[in-house]
Enzyme design. Structure first.
Site, PDB file in Angstrom:
ATOM      1  CD  GLU A  32       0.324   0.621  11.175  1.00 32.73           C
ATOM      2  OE1 GLU A  32      -0.121   1.603  10.533  1.00 32.73           O
ATOM      3  OE2 GLU A  32       0.108  -0.557  10.873  1.00 32.73           O
ATOM      4  CB  CYS A  85      10.541   1.139   8.381  1.00 36.27           C
ATOM      5  SG  CYS A  85       9.375   2.074   7.398  1.00 36.27           S
ATOM      6  CB  CYS A 130      -0.209  10.025   4.852  1.00 35.28           C
ATOM      7  SG  CYS A 130       0.906  10.878   3.700  1.00 35.28           S
ATOM      8  CB  CYS A 177       0.215   8.228  -2.912  1.00 38.88           C
ATOM      9  SG  CYS A 177       1.402   9.555  -2.619  1.00 38.88           S
ATOM     10  N   GLY A 194       3.084   8.576   6.750  1.00 40.28           N
ATOM     11  CA  GLY A 194       3.251  10.019   6.756  1.00 40.28           C
ATOM     12  C   GLY A 194       4.306  10.521   5.798  1.00 40.28           C
ATOM     13  CD  GLU A 195       6.667  13.798   2.403  1.00 37.63           C
ATOM     14  OE1 GLU A 195       6.466  12.844   1.641  1.00 37.63           O
ATOM     15  OE2 GLU A 195       7.807  14.259   2.631  1.00 37.63           O
ATOM     16  CB  SER A 252      11.259   7.975   1.812  1.00 39.32           C
ATOM     17  OG  SER A 252      10.570   7.777   0.601  1.00 39.32           O
ATOM     18  CB  SER A 290       8.032   8.366  -3.395  1.00 38.38           C
ATOM     19  OG  SER A 290       8.557   7.797  -2.217  1.00 38.38           O
ATOM     20  CG  LEU A 291      10.025   9.934 -10.178  1.00 44.32           C
ATOM     21  CD1 LEU A 291       9.963  11.385  -9.719  1.00 44.32           C
ATOM     22  CD2 LEU A 291      11.350   9.688 -10.910  1.00 44.32           C
ATOM     23  CG  ASN A 345       3.991  -4.343  -0.779  1.00 40.52           C
ATOM     24  OD1 ASN A 345       4.406  -5.465  -1.052  1.00 40.52           O
ATOM     25  ND2 ASN A 345       4.810  -3.346  -0.476  1.00 40.52           N
TER      26      ASN A 345
HETATM   27  N1  SAH Z   1       5.540   9.933   2.154  1.00 37.83           N
HETATM   28  C1  SAH Z   1       6.902   9.448   1.967  1.00 37.83           C
HETATM   29  C2  SAH Z   1       7.221   8.350   2.937  1.00 37.83           C
HETATM   30  C3  SAH Z   1       6.464   7.069   2.736  1.00 37.83           C
HETATM   31  S1  SAH Z   1       7.644   5.910   2.223  1.00 37.83           S
HETATM   32  C4  SAH Z   1       7.090   9.040   0.522  1.00 37.83           C
HETATM   33  O1  SAH Z   1       6.133   9.043  -0.220  1.00 37.83           O
HETATM   34  O2  SAH Z   1       8.210   8.760   0.135  1.00 37.83           O
HETATM   35  C5  SAH Z   1       6.713   4.703   1.586  1.00 37.83           C
HETATM   36  C6  SAH Z   1       7.219   4.216   0.242  1.00 37.83           C
HETATM   37  O3  SAH Z   1       6.341   3.176  -0.110  1.00 37.83           O
HETATM   38  C7  SAH Z   1       7.104   5.283  -0.846  1.00 37.83           C
HETATM   39  O4  SAH Z   1       8.187   5.165  -1.750  1.00 37.83           O
HETATM   40  C8  SAH Z   1       5.821   4.887  -1.548  1.00 37.83           C
HETATM   41  O5  SAH Z   1       5.820   5.281  -2.884  1.00 37.83           O
HETATM   42  C9  SAH Z   1       5.831   3.392  -1.388  1.00 37.83           C
HETATM   43  N2  SAH Z   1       4.497   2.798  -1.454  1.00 37.83           N
HETATM   44  C10 SAH Z   1       3.326   3.358  -1.118  1.00 37.83           C
HETATM   45  N3  SAH Z   1       2.312   2.482  -1.310  1.00 37.83           N
HETATM   46  C11 SAH Z   1       2.863   1.351  -1.766  1.00 37.83           C
HETATM   47  C12 SAH Z   1       2.345   0.081  -2.126  1.00 37.83           C
HETATM   48  N4  SAH Z   1       1.049  -0.193  -2.033  1.00 37.83           N
HETATM   49  N5  SAH Z   1       3.204  -0.855  -2.534  1.00 37.83           N
HETATM   50  C13 SAH Z   1       4.535  -0.604  -2.592  1.00 37.83           C
HETATM   51  N6  SAH Z   1       5.090   0.566  -2.253  1.00 37.83           N
HETATM   52  C14 SAH Z   1       4.260   1.542  -1.849  1.00 37.83           C
END
Ligand code: SAH
Length: 364
Positions: free
Chosen positions: A93, A106, A113, A117, A166-167, A198, A221-222, A301
């Site tokens: 996507e 994006c 992935c 998370c 994905g990462e 990211s 992403s913290l 979201n």
């Molecule tokens: N794996 C990488 C790239 C994905 S970026 C990473 O984790 O950074 C996607 C971003 O969306 C990340 O910052 C993640 O924390 C955030 N994200 C994931 N699920 C989400 C959700 N349901 N609502 C809002 N942000 C979300």
């Protein structure tokens, strides 16, 4: 027979070598590369400045496309989501986000992935596989062609974010190669300072990225300020806990250009990580490591299968104010394309009803 080469995954040097191996002179490689990346042609037949017989040979040995567009959705806010399928059947996507001064694309680095998370829908797919450089570049070419048309100029600059499925740092080689291909002045010419990668925190790769000559910006992403909470939300934290992640950020910081900052992303989950206490802990964490950072607060979201609710606007503002009072720049990221499942964490190859799609597309 061997799989045909994905022509979009060849760097300029490789394109030159490729045509030489087929018995052509080097300048044909340059013609090929700029037709693919600057004019964004979608078949070899269209490259009419190449001899006809050579075009036929190219078509037998290489492919310009390996992603099939399966669906395309246009949000009320103008955001577009593309759902592609790889040749071996995996979903990919891509999201196009129009903004006043420039567009952002994006892209995905993996199908699915592996990171699990807890607040992210993509995690539910599991890892299918990492994408190739060609599959990454093709996403950007297809999005640009859909919006602006093949061979036409892109009216304003394009930013890229590796924030799709994905990462990216676990698809490191393909990612780095794709970025190099897209940066080429003979091609798309999207330079690394227009790109943000990211990561959920793949510590050794953060260090590797810092070493790169021309590197993209980095976002981490913290989403939690303590190991106890982060272990729960992002299992990758058990492998590389906060102390190690922060140490890698410190090291990365040495590669920052003047004015550049490390970005931290923080998904706001109601009643889970959004209390004043968490904001204080987050500020302490970043200040203690003396990080030149900015924080993006991302309203969660939702999706029916995710066990979280978004924080209220008031909560997010209070959280932001605490960070700012502690000297940390904090921004609230407005979600884009939620109605078509294009927002952060929503990429899970979802199909929407075809009727609403065609209506949406006509409106867009
Ligand atoms: N794996 C990488 C790239 C994905 S970026 C990473 O984790 O950074 C996607 C971003 O969306 C990340 O910052 C993640 O924390 C955030 N994200 C994931 N699920 C989400 C959700 N349901 N609502 C809002 N942000 C979300």
């Amino acid at each position: 027979m061997a799989k045909p080469v994905h022509a979009l995954g060849l760097s300029l040097d490789e394109a030159i070598r490729f045509v030489e191996d087929l018995g052509e002179r080097p300048f044909r490689g340059r013609q090929l590369f700029s037709a693919l990346h600057q004019r964004r042609v979608r078949s070899f037949a269209e490259i009419t400045d190449l001899p006809k017989a050579f075009r036929a040979l190219l078509a037998a040995r290489a492919a310009v496309s390996s992603l099939a567009l399966e669906a395309r959705y246009v949000s009320a806010d103008g955001t577009r989501r593309y759902l592609f399928r790889t040749q071996d059947g995996h979903p990919v996507e891509t999201v196009f986000i129009p903004e006043e001064r420039r567009d952002t694309i994006c892209f995905s680095s993996q199908a699915g992935c592996a990171l699990a998370c807890d607040f992210c829908l993509t995690a539910r797919l599991g890892l299918r596989r990492s994408l190739t450089a060609g599959e990454i570049v093709e996403q950007i070419i297809c999005a640009l062609n859909d919006v602006y048309g093949e061979a036409s100029d892109v009216p304003h600059g394009t930013n890229l974010v590796a924030m799709g499925a994905g990462e990216p740092l676990l698809a490191f080689e393909a990612l780095v190669k794709a970025l190099r291909i897209m940066a080429a002045p003979e091609g798309l010419h999207i330079v690394p300072r227009r790109v943000t990668v990211s990561t959920a925190g793949i510590v050794p790769r953060i260090r590797q990225l810092a070493e790169m000559q021309d590197r993209p910006h980095l976002a981490i992403s913290l989403s939690a300020p303590t190991d106890e909470l982060r272990d729960r939300l992002m299992p990758i934290n058990r492998r590389w806990p906060l102390a190690e992640l922060m140490a890698a950020c410190r090291d990365f910081q040495r590669s920052l250009k003047p004015g550049e900052r490390l970005t931290f992303e923080y998904v706001m989950l109601s009643g889970v990580n959004d209390a004043n206490e968490h904001a204080h802990q987050l500020a302490r964490l970043l200040n203690q490591h003396q990080l030149r950072a900015k924080v993006n607060l991302i309203p969660h979201n939702t999706a029916e299968s995710l066990p979280y609710r978004p924080s209220s606007d008031e909560r997010i503002e209070a959280f932001q104010r605490i960070l700012e009072a502690k000297g940390i720049r904090a921004f609230v990221r407005r979600p884009r394309g939620r109605d078509i499942f294009a927002a952060c964490g929503q990429l899970a190859a979802r199909h929407l009803s075809v009727v609403s799609v065609s209506n949406e597309v006509r409106r867009g």
